[in-house]
Design a protein around this motif. Structure first.
Motif, mmCIF file in Angstrom:
data_model
loop_
_atom_site.group_PDB
_atom_site.id
_atom_site.type_symbol
_atom_site.label_atom_id
_atom_site.label_comp_id
_atom_site.label_asym_id
_atom_site.label_seq_id
_atom_site.Cartn_x
_atom_site.Cartn_y
_atom_site.Cartn_z
ATOM 1 N N ALA A 12 0.567 -1.405 -0.163
ATOM 2 C CA ALA A 12 0.350 0.219 -0.504
ATOM 3 C C ALA A 12 0.411 1.131 -0.100
ATOM 4 O O ALA A 12 -0.047 2.580 -0.439
ATOM 5 N N ARG A 13 2.092 1.009 0.606
ATOM 6 C CA ARG A 13 3.275 2.268 0.341
ATOM 7 C C ARG A 13 4.074 2.817 -1.075
ATOM 8 O O ARG A 13 4.486 1.910 -1.284
ATOM 9 N N PRO A 14 3.092 3.843 -1.105
ATOM 10 C CA PRO A 14 3.971 4.465 -2.495
ATOM 11 C C PRO A 14 5.330 4.492 -2.011
ATOM 12 O O PRO A 14 5.787 4.615 -1.029
ATOM 13 N N GLY A 47 -1.230 3.481 -5.384
ATOM 14 C CA GLY A 47 -2.367 3.622 -4.915
ATOM 15 C C GLY A 47 -2.529 5.224 -4.649
ATOM 16 O O GLY A 47 -2.632 5.768 -3.448
ATOM 17 N N ASP A 58 0.089 -6.028 -11.657
ATOM 18 C CA ASP A 58 0.788 -5.339 -10.715
ATOM 19 C C ASP A 58 2.443 -5.450 -11.406
ATOM 20 O O ASP A 58 3.329 -4.488 -11.004
ATOM 21 N N GLY A 77 -2.044 4.593 -10.141
ATOM 22 C CA GLY A 77 -3.093 3.448 -9.689
ATOM 23 C C GLY A 77 -2.890 2.830 -9.366
ATOM 24 O O GLY A 77 -2.601 2.082 -7.702
#
Ligand SMILES: [Mg+2]
Length: 232
Positions: free
Chosen positions: A3-5, A231, A217, A228
């Protein structure tokens, strides 16, 4: 995908941010026209034959034998053009020089990035992501409308290292000031140059395959989906 960019995204340049082959092929066409001034029956019935593709093949053969760390691309191009001229019996060094000038006057002409580049860079930068270019080539960013975006630019001919050497990835990380590998992401079209060495260092990496049917991914077919995916 976590989740962490990433703190920073490191982009390959040629065939990732712009289509290098458009200017290259146009430059080769200009070289063919220049050669035809010396050899007027070039590629005409009964005349000597030198296909435009042979001009690039000569370059590719020399490049394969001369990694970018040791010999600049411009010098390889000069040698390839000289060999092409010699195949037609052209030995005049002034003509050889003129072929090189002809090639680079077109090759370093203005061009545009792919349509998905600027919107993607804008979104990433707006989210506070640091941006870098890491290229084995010698493309001038201002000529393809891509100057002004970067926190780091590392070009192999300028640093004496080249992908897939992990040292050049470590160099760009250093210049970005990002020490944690998992905070870095590499994006590029070449699995061997852009993806495998980055993953081996613990970076995240996304393969850009503009021919792919769908995006996942690991592989995307347009940069538009990158924010996107991160996130953002
Ligand atoms: Mg590339």
């Amino acid at each position: 995908m976590t989740a962490r960019p990433p703190a920073a995204v490191v982009f390959d340049l040629d065939q990732t941010l712009w289509d290098f082959t458009v200017l290259r092929d146009r430059a080769i066409d200009a070289v063919m026209e220049r050669l035809a001034r010396e050899v007027p029956d070039l590629n005409l019935p009964g005349g000597p034959v030198l296909e435009p593709s042979r001009i690039q093949d000569l370059y590719d053969e020399l490049e394969a034998a001369n990694p970018a760390t040791r010999v600049p691309h411009s010098r390889i191009r000069r040698e390839a053009l000289t060999r092409a001229a010699r195949q037609l019996g052209i030995e005049d060094p002034e003509v050889h020089d003129d072929l090189v000038d002809t090639y680079f006057s077109v090759r370093h002409g203005p061009a545009e990035p792919y349509d998905d580049v600027i919107p993607t860079l804008r979104t990433l930068k707006g989210a506070g992501t640091a941006l870098a270019v890491l290229s084995n080539g010698n493309t001038r960013l201002h000529l393809i409308g891509l100057d002004g975006w970067w926190d780091a630019v590392v070009l192999a001919p300028e640093v004496g290292l080249a992908k897939p050497d992990p040292a050049i990835f470590e160099l760009v990380a250093d210049r970005l000031g990002v020490a944690e590998p998992s905070s870095l992401m590499s994006v590029g079209d070449n699995l061997v140059h852009d993806i495998e060495p980055a993953r081996a260092l613990g970076w995240r990496a996304v393969h850009l395959d503009r021919e792919a049917a769908t995006s996942s991914d690991d592989t995307i077919n347009t940069l538009e989906v990158l924010p996107g995916l991160l996130g953002l």
